[in-house]
Write a protein that holds these residues in place. Structure first.
Motif, PDB file in Angstrom:
ATOM      1  N   GLY A 137     -10.231   3.825   5.776  1.00  0.00           N
ATOM      2  CA  GLY A 137      -9.931   4.164   4.382  1.00  0.00           C
ATOM      3  C   GLY A 137     -10.354   5.573   4.031  1.00  0.00           C
ATOM      4  O   GLY A 137     -10.640   6.402   4.887  1.00  0.00           O
ATOM      5  N   GLY A 138     -10.370   5.852   2.735  1.00  0.00           N
ATOM      6  CA  GLY A 138     -10.853   7.131   2.230  1.00  0.00           C
ATOM      7  C   GLY A 138      -9.827   8.231   2.073  1.00  0.00           C
ATOM      8  O   GLY A 138     -10.129   9.275   1.504  1.00  0.00           O
ATOM      9  N   VAL A 139      -8.609   8.025   2.573  1.00  0.00           N
ATOM     10  CA  VAL A 139      -7.591   9.076   2.471  1.00  0.00           C
ATOM     11  C   VAL A 139      -7.118   9.170   1.024  1.00  0.00           C
ATOM     12  O   VAL A 139      -6.867   8.158   0.369  1.00  0.00           O
ATOM     13  CB  VAL A 139      -6.401   8.790   3.407  1.00  0.00           C
ATOM     14  CG1 VAL A 139      -5.251   9.756   3.169  1.00  0.00           C
ATOM     15  CG2 VAL A 139      -6.852   8.854   4.850  1.00  0.00           C
ATOM     16  N   ARG A 153     -10.906   7.221  -6.982  1.00  0.00           N
ATOM     17  CA  ARG A 153     -11.996   6.875  -6.078  1.00  0.00           C
ATOM     18  C   ARG A 153     -11.409   5.949  -5.008  1.00  0.00           C
ATOM     19  O   ARG A 153     -10.960   4.858  -5.330  1.00  0.00           O
ATOM     20  CB  ARG A 153     -13.124   6.216  -6.848  1.00  0.00           C
ATOM     21  CG  ARG A 153     -13.692   7.149  -7.926  1.00  0.00           C
ATOM     22  CD  ARG A 153     -14.542   6.435  -8.950  1.00  0.00           C
ATOM     23  NE  ARG A 153     -15.843   6.051  -8.442  1.00  0.00           N
ATOM     24  CZ  ARG A 153     -16.896   6.855  -8.361  1.00  0.00           C
ATOM     25  NH1 ARG A 153     -16.788   8.109  -8.786  1.00  0.00           N
ATOM     26  NH2 ARG A 153     -18.034   6.438  -7.894  1.00  0.00           N
ATOM     27  N   VAL A 154     -11.419   6.417  -3.762  1.00  0.00           N
ATOM     28  CA  VAL A 154     -10.798   5.677  -2.661  1.00  0.00           C
ATOM     29  C   VAL A 154     -11.906   5.132  -1.753  1.00  0.00           C
ATOM     30  O   VAL A 154     -12.693   5.900  -1.198  1.00  0.00           O
ATOM     31  CB  VAL A 154      -9.832   6.580  -1.863  1.00  0.00           C
ATOM     32  CG1 VAL A 154      -9.162   5.784  -0.746  1.00  0.00           C
ATOM     33  CG2 VAL A 154      -8.785   7.209  -2.790  1.00  0.00           C
ATOM     34  N   GLU A 155     -11.954   3.811  -1.622  1.00  0.00           N
ATOM     35  CA  GLU A 155     -12.984   3.172  -0.807  1.00  0.00           C
ATOM     36  C   GLU A 155     -12.870   3.572   0.666  1.00  0.00           C
ATOM     37  O   GLU A 155     -11.765   3.763   1.175  1.00  0.00           O
ATOM     38  CB  GLU A 155     -12.896   1.651  -0.930  1.00  0.00           C
ATOM     39  CG  GLU A 155     -13.290   1.156  -2.301  1.00  0.00           C
ATOM     40  CD  GLU A 155     -13.312  -0.364  -2.399  1.00  0.00           C
ATOM     41  OE1 GLU A 155     -13.160  -1.058  -1.364  1.00  0.00           O
ATOM     42  OE2 GLU A 155     -13.492  -0.857  -3.526  1.00  0.00           O
ATOM     43  N   TYR A 156     -14.040   3.695   1.310  1.00  0.00           N
ATOM     44  CA  TYR A 156     -14.079   3.995   2.742  1.00  0.00           C
ATOM     45  C   TYR A 156     -15.340   3.421   3.356  1.00  0.00           C
ATOM     46  O   TYR A 156     -16.307   3.107   2.666  1.00  0.00           O
ATOM     47  CB  TYR A 156     -13.988   5.509   2.988  1.00  0.00           C
ATOM     48  CG  TYR A 156     -15.312   6.246   2.992  1.00  0.00           C
ATOM     49  CD1 TYR A 156     -15.887   6.670   4.190  1.00  0.00           C
ATOM     50  CD2 TYR A 156     -16.003   6.508   1.816  1.00  0.00           C
ATOM     51  CE1 TYR A 156     -17.099   7.352   4.198  1.00  0.00           C
ATOM     52  CE2 TYR A 156     -17.202   7.184   1.817  1.00  0.00           C
ATOM     53  CZ  TYR A 156     -17.754   7.602   3.012  1.00  0.00           C
ATOM     54  OH  TYR A 156     -18.960   8.261   3.024  1.00  0.00           O
ATOM     55  N   THR A 157     -15.296   3.304   4.672  1.00  0.00           N
ATOM     56  CA  THR A 157     -16.472   2.983   5.474  1.00  0.00           C
ATOM     57  C   THR A 157     -16.483   3.944   6.656  1.00  0.00           C
ATOM     58  O   THR A 157     -15.439   4.477   7.053  1.00  0.00           O
ATOM     59  CB  THR A 157     -16.476   1.529   5.997  1.00  0.00           C
ATOM     60  OG1 THR A 157     -15.338   1.343   6.851  1.00  0.00           O
ATOM     61  CG2 THR A 157     -16.453   0.514   4.850  1.00  0.00           C
TER      62      THR A 157
END
Length: 164
Positions: A137-139, A153-157
């Motif tokens: 994610g996160g893009v 706000r883009v979720e990421y790990t």
């Protein structure tokens, strides 16, 4: 029987090493990694802001906002703009990107190698490199954005590795 067991073990070991090597690109590894301080799992968001450039609106990366956890799931540090990582003992690291590699997973932010400057005493004191791997994610959003100044706000790990 012993020969067959050894051959099976060797084959499994080689497969594991090969699979591991495929997950870690050569470019983002530190040239002289030194001592691994630790590997921590980050969960959070990548924050993007709508900006206007030349009459066109677009999404620009603003900052990360994440919490890092140790292998037992205990909170270790927070991650925010800079990029900065601040451990709960007060030690802090600020990074500068040395290398970036596209993530092998679609829709995941890049894998990075960063040089680091540390401050304070504690677990992160003396950290020289930070590595971001195994992202998900996160893009940022694509295309034009509706109103200047709004955030997405883009979720990421990710896994973060700290080296002294």
């Amino acid at each position: 029987m012993l020969t067959r067991s050894l051959s099976t073990f060797a084959a499994l070991w080689l497969a594991a090493v090969s699979a591991s090597a495929q997950r870690i690109p050569a470019k983002p590894l530190p040239a002289q990694p030194g001592h691994l301080v630790g590997k921590y799992i980050a969960r959070g968001v990548q924050i993007y802001v709508c900006t206007v450039k030349g009459g066109m609106s677009e999404w620009d990366f603003n900052a990360p906002e994440a919490e890092l956890f140790d292998a037992q799931g205990a909170p270790f540090a927070k991650h925010y703009a800079g990029p900065t990582w601040e451990a709960h003992d007060g030690s802090r690291v600020t990074g500068k990107i040395l290398a970036s590699e596209p993530a092998p997973k679609t829709g995941a932010i890049a894998w990075l190698l960063l040089s680091a400057e540390s401050s304070g005493s504690g677990v992160l004191a003396g950290t020289r490199f930070v590595q971001r791997l195994n992202t998900s994610g996160g893009v940022g959003p694509s295309g034009p954005c509706p109103t200047a100044g709004i955030e997405r706000r883009v979720e990421y790990t990710a896994d973060y590795l700290f080296y002294k």
